[in-house]
Structures are given as C-alpha cells and as structure tokens.
Scaffold this motif. Structure first.
Motif, PDB file in Angstrom:
ATOM      1  N   UNK A   1      12.383  15.869   3.304  1.00  5.58           N
ATOM      2  CA  UNK A   1      11.435  14.844   2.820  1.00  5.58           C
ATOM      3  C   UNK A   1      10.049  15.062   3.426  1.00  5.58           C
ATOM      4  N   UNK A   2      10.021  15.691   4.600  1.00  7.52           N
ATOM      5  CA  UNK A   2       8.718  16.026   5.202  1.00  7.52           C
ATOM      6  C   UNK A   2       7.986  17.044   4.318  1.00  7.52           C
ATOM      7  N   UNK A   3       8.725  18.038   3.895  1.00  2.00           N
ATOM      8  CA  UNK A   3       8.157  19.089   3.042  1.00  2.00           C
ATOM      9  C   UNK A   3       7.667  18.517   1.711  1.00  2.00           C
ATOM     10  N   UNK A   4       8.403  17.517   1.203  1.00  2.00           N
ATOM     11  CA  UNK A   4       7.992  16.900  -0.064  1.00  2.00           C
ATOM     12  C   UNK A   4       6.667  16.154   0.093  1.00  2.00           C
ATOM     13  N   UNK A   5       6.425  15.634   1.319  1.00  4.43           N
ATOM     14  CA  UNK A   5       5.127  14.998   1.563  1.00  4.43           C
ATOM     15  C   UNK A   5       5.156  13.522   1.903  1.00  4.43           C
ATOM     16  N   UNK A   6       6.322  12.996   2.379  1.00  6.24           N
ATOM     17  CA  UNK A   6       6.284  11.597   2.842  1.00  6.24           C
ATOM     18  C   UNK A   6       5.297  11.527   4.009  1.00  6.24           C
ATOM     19  N   UNK A   7       4.538  10.431   4.103  1.00  6.80           N
ATOM     20  CA  UNK A   7       3.552  10.368   5.197  1.00  6.80           C
ATOM     21  C   UNK A   7       4.190   9.884   6.486  1.00  6.80           C
ATOM     22  N   UNK A   8       5.369   9.308   6.361  1.00  4.11           N
ATOM     23  CA  UNK A   8       6.003   8.688   7.515  1.00  4.11           C
ATOM     24  C   UNK A   8       7.493   8.586   7.234  1.00  4.11           C
ATOM     25  N   UNK A   9       8.301   8.424   8.258  1.00  2.00           N
ATOM     26  CA  UNK A   9       9.729   8.196   8.022  1.00  2.00           C
ATOM     27  C   UNK A   9      10.319   7.350   9.142  1.00  2.00           C
ATOM     28  N   UNK A  10      11.121   6.358   8.745  1.00  2.00           N
ATOM     29  CA  UNK A  10      11.855   5.551   9.725  1.00  2.00           C
ATOM     30  C   UNK A  10      13.101   6.329  10.135  1.00  2.00           C
ATOM     31  N   UNK A  11      13.388   6.349  11.426  1.00  2.00           N
ATOM     32  CA  UNK A  11      14.640   6.924  11.933  1.00  2.00           C
ATOM     33  C   UNK A  11      15.402   5.769  12.559  1.00  2.00           C
TER      34      UNK A  11
ATOM     35  N   UNK B   1       0.827  -1.213   0.000  1.00  2.00           N
ATOM     36  CA  UNK B   1       0.000   0.000   0.000  1.00  2.00           C
ATOM     37  C   UNK B   1       0.862   1.263   0.000  1.00  2.00           C
ATOM     38  N   UNK B   2       2.120   1.108   0.393  1.00  2.00           N
ATOM     39  CA  UNK B   2       3.068   2.220   0.303  1.00  2.00           C
ATOM     40  C   UNK B   2       4.462   1.632   0.154  1.00  2.00           C
ATOM     41  N   UNK B   3       5.427   2.482  -0.201  1.00  2.00           N
ATOM     42  CA  UNK B   3       6.803   1.996  -0.356  1.00  2.00           C
ATOM     43  C   UNK B   3       7.722   2.804   0.554  1.00  2.00           C
ATOM     44  N   UNK B   4       8.823   2.156   0.949  1.00  2.00           N
ATOM     45  CA  UNK B   4       9.810   2.845   1.783  1.00  2.00           C
ATOM     46  C   UNK B   4      11.119   2.913   1.014  1.00  2.00           C
ATOM     47  N   UNK B   5      11.778   4.070   1.114  1.00  2.00           N
ATOM     48  CA  UNK B   5      13.086   4.164   0.455  1.00  2.00           C
ATOM     49  C   UNK B   5      14.084   4.893   1.342  1.00  2.00           C
ATOM     50  N   UNK B   6      15.343   4.453   1.214  1.00  2.00           N
ATOM     51  CA  UNK B   6      16.414   4.975   2.063  1.00  2.00           C
ATOM     52  C   UNK B   6      17.012   6.267   1.484  1.00  2.00           C
ATOM     53  N   UNK B   7      17.166   7.263   2.359  1.00  2.00           N
ATOM     54  CA  UNK B   7      17.856   8.497   1.976  1.00  2.00           C
ATOM     55  C   UNK B   7      16.901   9.561   1.475  1.00  2.00           C
TER      56      UNK B   7
ATOM     57  N   UNK C   1       4.703   7.400   0.260  1.00  2.00           N
ATOM     58  CA  UNK C   1       6.116   7.095   0.529  1.00  2.00           C
ATOM     59  C   UNK C   1       6.436   7.234   2.020  1.00  2.00           C
ATOM     60  N   UNK C   2       7.131   6.219   2.528  1.00  2.00           N
ATOM     61  CA  UNK C   2       7.729   6.287   3.867  1.00  2.00           C
ATOM     62  C   UNK C   2       9.227   6.509   3.630  1.00  2.00           C
ATOM     63  N   UNK C   3       9.796   7.522   4.269  1.00  2.00           N
ATOM     64  CA  UNK C   3      11.231   7.753   4.138  1.00  2.00           C
ATOM     65  C   UNK C   3      11.998   6.869   5.109  1.00  2.00           C
ATOM     66  N   UNK C   4      13.310   6.903   5.009  1.00  2.00           N
ATOM     67  CA  UNK C   4      14.165   6.133   5.931  1.00  2.00           C
ATOM     68  C   UNK C   4      15.474   6.901   6.057  1.00  2.00           C
ATOM     69  N   UNK C   5      15.730   7.427   7.265  1.00  2.00           N
ATOM     70  CA  UNK C   5      16.924   8.241   7.508  1.00  2.00           C
ATOM     71  C   UNK C   5      17.691   7.691   8.708  1.00  2.00           C
ATOM     72  N   UNK C   6      18.917   8.192   8.883  1.00  2.00           N
ATOM     73  CA  UNK C   6      19.766   7.718   9.985  1.00  2.00           C
ATOM     74  C   UNK C   6      20.708   6.674   9.424  1.00  2.00           C
ATOM     75  N   UNK C   7      20.799   5.541  10.105  1.00  2.00           N
ATOM     76  CA  UNK C   7      21.602   4.440   9.571  1.00  2.00           C
ATOM     77  C   UNK C   7      20.889   3.859   8.351  1.00  2.00           C
ATOM     78  N   UNK C   8      21.576   3.854   7.230  1.00  2.00           N
ATOM     79  CA  UNK C   8      20.968   3.376   5.982  1.00  2.00           C
ATOM     80  C   UNK C   8      21.704   2.112   5.536  1.00  2.00           C
ATOM     81  N   UNK C   9      21.143   0.930   5.873  1.00  2.00           N
ATOM     82  CA  UNK C   9      21.876  -0.314   5.632  1.00  2.00           C
ATOM     83  C   UNK C   9      22.292  -0.542   4.178  1.00  2.00           C
ATOM     84  N   UNK C  10      21.553   0.010   3.209  1.00  2.00           N
ATOM     85  CA  UNK C  10      21.923  -0.251   1.804  1.00  2.00           C
ATOM     86  C   UNK C  10      23.252   0.402   1.429  1.00  2.00           C
TER      87      UNK C  10
END
Ligand code: KIV
Length: 247
Positions: A163-173, A107-113, A129-138
C-alpha cells in the motif's frame, strides 16, 4: 490545517504526528483547540457513541452524519473519515462512498486492509488515503495482537510495502508487536500511525473516549486515560439534581 505534504514532512523531520478520534461537534472543537494534527472520524463510533458491539453495525449514513458534525467543530483541522464495513467492497462503490465522505467534510479517508484496486481508484481520483493494517476490527475474528507468528509478520510487512508503493500518505498500524511497528516505519515512506504498535511509529492515534475516560468502563491494554470525564460528568449531574431538590 496541515496539508498532506506537511504531514509527510513531519516524518521527514522526525516530528511525531498526533491523531485522535472524534465524532461530533463539541469534541471536535475540543480537539482542534488542543491543536491535534488530525482528527479521525473512526468507525469505532459504533462502539463508543452508539453502544454497538461491532464496527460492522454502522454504514455510510452514520459516517456522513458524524463527519459533518466534526467538520463543523474543527474547520481548521485535517479530518480523516473511516470507510465503514462493506462501503469499500468494490472500487466503484468505494469511490462513490469516499466522495460522499469528502462532501461531508473529510479531507482523506481511511480503509482497512490492503485492498489494492480500491486504493488505486481513490488515488487516481485525487482522494488521499490512509491505510489500516494489523488488527482489523471490521473483519477480525479475535482482538488478539496481529503479527506474532512469522506468517502474520510476513503478511503485514508485505501489505505495508504494497500500500506504500500504491501511494497511501499514511497508515494506521493497530495492535502489532513493537518490533514490527518499528520495522515498517523504517521501510515505508508513508507516515505510520500506531495504536498499540510501540513508540517508534511516526505518530500515534487513540480513541477519544479512552483518552478522556468518557465511557467509564475498561479501556484496551494499549490505550491510556489522560482524564476522567465520566466521573466529572456524574458529579456535575449529581450536583444539578441536588440543586433541584433544594428548591
Ligand atoms: O475507528 C477507529 O477508531 C480506528 C482507530 C482505532 C485507528 O480505526
């Protein structure tokens, strides 16, 4: 199933969002039965399901197969699928691949960085989109906490705001100092989902195999084991072997 709006409302109402990874039919069914808010088909499946040492070793084929299994096991739960390494290396490719993940049941996708042009094209095409910031395993060179130096902390805050301003609905830290997890959670309107980011993020995510003790080995310092299924499984299989020997 929780809609994006309902997930965002949880933040507004001060309710925590629960997320766990799952990769297949059976465990997705278990997570849904436990009423988890969201299931993440994480690319950590490379490590915990396939035994690889890096998430870079899997691609779209694996993500599609595992997403399908999860969507069959948890038809009433919001499923997020990870964009695997290089699948989002340019906006056109990312859009093509994100659509394949949605077709497989996400239903949504997550991407690193903070990949601004990729996030923009996905959102423009109505892909949450769910973002993913901090430690980025990829792409990380080390699995140390990210954000300890002032340069890293500034970069993290800047990326989160972008990424918040762009409109991700969520982000992993992931694996960031608690102070930064708290600060970012207050500054952004996206729902922050922490893993090793302290208690004050808007929700938490953990890897299923750590939570259930599925793989028997060590778990990361910020993870927590709530069951020991490995031991229960070894015992069950031993009992089965014994039952054969007795016949
Ligand atoms: O792949 C994964 O499991 C993840 C979590 C650690 C957030 O990205």
């Amino acid at each position: 199933m929780l809609s994006i709006k309902e997930i965002q409302n949880k933040k507004k109402n001060g309710e925590k969002v629960s997320v766990i990874t799952a990769y297949d039919f059976a465990f997705a069914k278990m997570a849904e039965a436990a009423h988890i808010d969201q299931i993440l088909v994480g690319d950590s499946l490379a490590n915990v399901m396939l035994g690889y040492s890096s998430t870079r070793e899997i691609g779209m084929n694996e993500m599609i197969i595992f997403t399908r299994g999860v969507s069959k096991g948890a038809p009433n739960t919001h499923i997020i699928s990870d964009m695997p390494y290089l699948s989002d290396s340019n906006p056109t490719l990312a859009l093509e691949n994100a659509k394949l993940l949605l077709d497989a049941g996400a239903h949504s996708v997550k991407l690193e960085g903070a990949k601004e042009d990729v996030i923009e094209i996905l959102l423009k095409n109505n892909i949450p989109v769910m973002g993913h910031l901090g430690l980025l395993p990829q792409t990380a060179k080390s699995f140390k906490q990210f954000g300890k130096t002032s340069e890293e902390a500034d970069q993290l805050l800047k990326d989160a705001m972008t990424i918040d301003k762009l409109g991700v609905y969520s982000m992993v830290l992931e694996h960031v100092p608690e102070t930064l997890g708290t600060l970012i959670s207050h500054r952004v309107s996206a729902v922050t989902i922490g893993i090793g980011a302290g208690e004050s993020t808007d929700g938490q995510v953990l890897v299923l195999h750590d939570v259930l003790g599925l793989n028997g080995g060590k778990i990361p310092p910020f993870a927590k084991k709530f069951a020991n299924i490995f031991e229960i499984g070894v015992q069950g299989i031993s009992d089965y072997i014994q039952s054969i020997a007795k016949k």
